[in-house]
Design a protein around this motif. Sequence first.
Motif, PDB file in Angstrom:
ATOM      1  N   SER A   1     -24.347  42.503  14.588  1.00 43.73           N
ATOM      2  CA  SER A   1     -23.537  42.211  15.672  1.00 43.73           C
ATOM      3  C   SER A   1     -22.525  41.497  14.684  1.00 43.73           C
ATOM      4  CB  SER A   1     -24.774  41.333  16.680  1.00 43.73           C
ATOM      5  OG  SER A   1     -24.419  40.437  16.239  1.00 43.73           O
ATOM      6  N   ARG A   2     -22.822  40.970  13.896  1.00 38.92           N
ATOM      7  CA  ARG A   2     -21.663  39.943  13.134  1.00 38.92           C
ATOM      8  C   ARG A   2     -21.520  40.440  11.959  1.00 38.92           C
ATOM      9  NH1 ARG A   2     -22.070  36.715  10.038  1.00 38.92           N
ATOM     10  NH2 ARG A   2     -24.176  36.208  10.743  1.00 38.92           N
ATOM     11  N   VAL A   3     -22.511  40.961  11.010  1.00 46.28           N
ATOM     12  CA  VAL A   3     -22.225  40.595   9.506  1.00 46.28           C
ATOM     13  C   VAL A   3     -21.012  42.166   9.160  1.00 46.28           C
ATOM     14  CG1 VAL A   3     -24.813  42.024   9.473  1.00 46.28           C
ATOM     15  CG2 VAL A   3     -24.052  40.331   7.407  1.00 46.28           C
ATOM     16  N   VAL A   4     -20.501  41.465   8.233  1.00 50.38           N
ATOM     17  CA  VAL A   4     -20.015  42.839   7.761  1.00 50.38           C
ATOM     18  C   VAL A   4     -20.501  43.603   6.728  1.00 50.38           C
ATOM     19  CG1 VAL A   4     -17.793  43.505   6.006  1.00 50.38           C
ATOM     20  CG2 VAL A   4     -17.382  41.786   7.966  1.00 50.38           C
ATOM     21  N   VAL A   5     -20.062  44.675   6.371  1.00 45.45           N
ATOM     22  CA  VAL A   5     -21.279  45.822   5.268  1.00 45.45           C
ATOM     23  C   VAL A   5     -20.114  46.379   4.770  1.00 45.45           C
ATOM     24  CG1 VAL A   5     -22.772  47.142   5.043  1.00 45.45           C
ATOM     25  CG2 VAL A   5     -22.938  45.907   7.270  1.00 45.45           C
ATOM     26  N   GLY A   6     -20.599  46.144   3.367  1.00 44.01           N
ATOM     27  CA  GLY A   6     -19.755  46.512   2.540  1.00 44.01           C
ATOM     28  C   GLY A   6     -20.166  47.830   1.234  1.00 44.01           C
ATOM     29  N   THR A   7     -19.674  48.283   0.698  1.00 44.13           N
ATOM     30  CA  THR A   7     -19.581  49.382  -0.162  1.00 44.13           C
ATOM     31  C   THR A   7     -19.447  48.692  -1.782  1.00 44.13           C
ATOM     32  OG1 THR A   7     -18.003  50.488  -0.875  1.00 44.13           O
ATOM     33  CG2 THR A   7     -19.620  51.622   0.973  1.00 44.13           C
ATOM     34  N   SER A   8     -20.712  48.398  -2.587  1.00 52.02           N
ATOM     35  CA  SER A   8     -20.659  47.881  -4.075  1.00 52.02           C
ATOM     36  C   SER A   8     -21.221  48.254  -4.803  1.00 52.02           C
ATOM     37  CB  SER A   8     -20.560  46.686  -3.770  1.00 52.02           C
ATOM     38  OG  SER A   8     -20.498  45.602  -5.282  1.00 52.02           O
ATOM     39  N   ILE A   9     -20.055  49.889  -4.989  1.00 52.66           N
ATOM     40  CA  ILE A   9     -19.354  50.860  -4.796  1.00 52.66           C
ATOM     41  C   ILE A   9     -19.504  52.059  -4.050  1.00 52.66           C
ATOM     42  CG2 ILE A   9     -18.077  49.345  -5.855  1.00 52.66           C
ATOM     43  CD1 ILE A   9     -18.720  52.756  -7.730  1.00 52.66           C
ATOM     44  N   GLN A  10     -17.932  52.417  -4.091  1.00 51.32           N
ATOM     45  CA  GLN A  10     -18.159  53.822  -3.894  1.00 51.32           C
ATOM     46  C   GLN A  10     -17.454  54.206  -4.644  1.00 51.32           C
ATOM     47  OE1 GLN A  10     -17.545  56.107   0.277  1.00 51.32           O
ATOM     48  NE2 GLN A  10     -15.639  56.477  -0.799  1.00 51.32           N
ATOM     49  N   SER A  11     -17.951  55.396  -5.743  1.00 43.38           N
ATOM     50  CA  SER A  11     -17.318  55.544  -6.890  1.00 43.38           C
ATOM     51  C   SER A  11     -16.390  56.698  -6.180  1.00 43.38           C
ATOM     52  CB  SER A  11     -18.584  56.081  -7.545  1.00 43.38           C
ATOM     53  OG  SER A  11     -17.689  57.520  -8.741  1.00 43.38           O
ATOM     54  N   VAL A  12     -14.992  56.425  -6.960  1.00 41.52           N
ATOM     55  CA  VAL A  12     -14.107  57.624  -7.216  1.00 41.52           C
ATOM     56  C   VAL A  12     -14.310  58.539  -7.708  1.00 41.52           C
ATOM     57  CG1 VAL A  12     -12.767  55.264  -7.003  1.00 41.52           C
ATOM     58  CG2 VAL A  12     -12.527  56.761  -8.238  1.00 41.52           C
ATOM     59  N   TRP A  13     -15.231  58.954  -8.709  1.00 44.95           N
ATOM     60  CA  TRP A  13     -15.875  59.868  -8.920  1.00 44.95           C
ATOM     61  C   TRP A  13     -16.417  61.299  -8.195  1.00 44.95           C
ATOM     62  CZ3 TRP A  13     -13.050  61.259 -13.134  1.00 44.95           C
ATOM     63  CH2 TRP A  13     -12.564  60.099 -13.780  1.00 44.95           C
ATOM     64  N   GLU A  14     -17.565  60.549  -7.041  1.00 48.41           N
ATOM     65  CA  GLU A  14     -18.348  61.232  -6.683  1.00 48.41           C
ATOM     66  C   GLU A  14     -18.068  61.285  -4.908  1.00 48.41           C
ATOM     67  OE1 GLU A  14     -22.501  60.657  -7.672  1.00 48.41           O
ATOM     68  OE2 GLU A  14     -21.773  59.722  -9.071  1.00 48.41           O
ATOM     69  N   HIS A  15     -16.722  60.887  -4.452  1.00 52.14           N
ATOM     70  CA  HIS A  15     -16.805  60.813  -2.910  1.00 52.14           C
ATOM     71  C   HIS A  15     -15.395  61.492  -2.963  1.00 52.14           C
ATOM     72  CE1 HIS A  15     -21.000  59.335  -1.634  1.00 52.14           C
ATOM     73  NE2 HIS A  15     -20.343  58.703  -2.865  1.00 52.14           N
ATOM     74  N   GLU A  16     -15.222  62.371  -2.099  1.00 52.98           N
ATOM     75  CA  GLU A  16     -13.495  63.121  -2.089  1.00 52.98           C
ATOM     76  C   GLU A  16     -12.377  61.734  -0.823  1.00 52.98           C
ATOM     77  OE1 GLU A  16     -11.592  64.907  -3.315  1.00 52.98           O
ATOM     78  OE2 GLU A  16     -13.171  66.497  -4.256  1.00 52.98           O
ATOM     79  N   ALA A  17     -11.610  61.469  -0.981  1.00 52.69           N
ATOM     80  CA  ALA A  17     -10.864  59.839  -0.618  1.00 52.69           C
ATOM     81  C   ALA A  17     -10.721  60.754   0.436  1.00 52.69           C
ATOM     82  CB  ALA A  17      -9.745  60.202  -1.357  1.00 52.69           C
ATOM     83  N   SER A  18     -10.806  62.250   0.910  1.00 54.31           N
ATOM     84  CA  SER A  18     -10.152  62.356   2.431  1.00 54.31           C
ATOM     85  C   SER A  18     -11.389  62.223   3.214  1.00 54.31           C
ATOM     86  CB  SER A  18      -9.502  64.225   2.794  1.00 54.31           C
ATOM     87  OG  SER A  18     -10.951  64.551   1.724  1.00 54.31           O
ATOM     88  N   ALA A  19     -12.222  62.600   2.218  1.00 52.77           N
ATOM     89  CA  ALA A  19     -14.105  62.110   3.343  1.00 52.77           C
ATOM     90  C   ALA A  19     -13.895  60.765   3.047  1.00 52.77           C
ATOM     91  CB  ALA A  19     -14.586  63.087   2.657  1.00 52.77           C
TER      92      ALA A  19
END
Length: 291
Positions: free
Chosen positions: A67-85
């Motif tokens: 309900s409160r905790v922030v979830v972050g990616t560490s990391i999302q690769s800029v080579w493997e995920h399209e920026a628009s997606a």
Amino acid sequence: MNDATAALKESVGQYGVWSAQLRADTPAGAAERADAVAELERLGFGAVWLGGNSSARDAAPLVAASSRVVVGTSIQSVWEHEASAAAASFAELEVAHPGRFVLGLGVSHGPRVAGYGRPYAKMTGYLDELDRAGMRPGHRVLAALGPRMLELARDRAAGAIPYLVTPEHTARARERLGEGPLLAPEFKVVLDTDPSRARATARAFLARYLELPNYTRNFLSLGFTEDDVTGGGSDRLIDAVFAWGDEDTVRERIAAFHDAGADHVALQVVEDAPAGTLPREGWRRLAALLA
């Protein structure tokens, strides 16, 4: 410091958990992962950082389970995920759970990416695409080690999430970032007081990272030698990038990052356990010593 960055700093608090084990998006273990992140929230951690090449898809069930905790990616690769997606996935999760997901981006490593080259240009181009898609800088952070990437984290993101660093690196990063941006280094913890056993656990874990030139170059820039970064890492290197020992020692090692300028420390519990095992008892022990 803009409002979004200030809100992010307040939300993540001083301590978070970094975990590759929580990243898995397979049905097996989903219930345990959801229960674990809810417990991490109860234990007082402000953020959960998903290791490996993670995405909003990995974060979504964990956000929903808490309900409160922030979830972050560490990391999302800029080579493997399209920026628009990436921008679209962020927007969808932001609508459902405002302020609960932060996109951590990184350029990964040459040995792991086919056609790797000009990582700084790749990151700037990726941020350009996110801007065009309407994603604001205050909702993203960069896995920055060197000066140019830290400046990019300062100017075009909410801050930096450096991985496998020391308090000395944190002090340099804070100087480069200035006071406003979030600085949230990752730090590894082995909850073991036996020197030989703790270092053996740490060395076995570290070996894979010493094959990656981004990390070894950073260590050399911090005053370590070629001897320190071979053979799984010298005792000197192990003792610099892992906390081990009694509770007071571990607590002091973590505090050194805050003293050096970190706003938040993402703590990774390292154990001699089968791959994929959630270190839940370790997380409980860590929360108790930080309380």
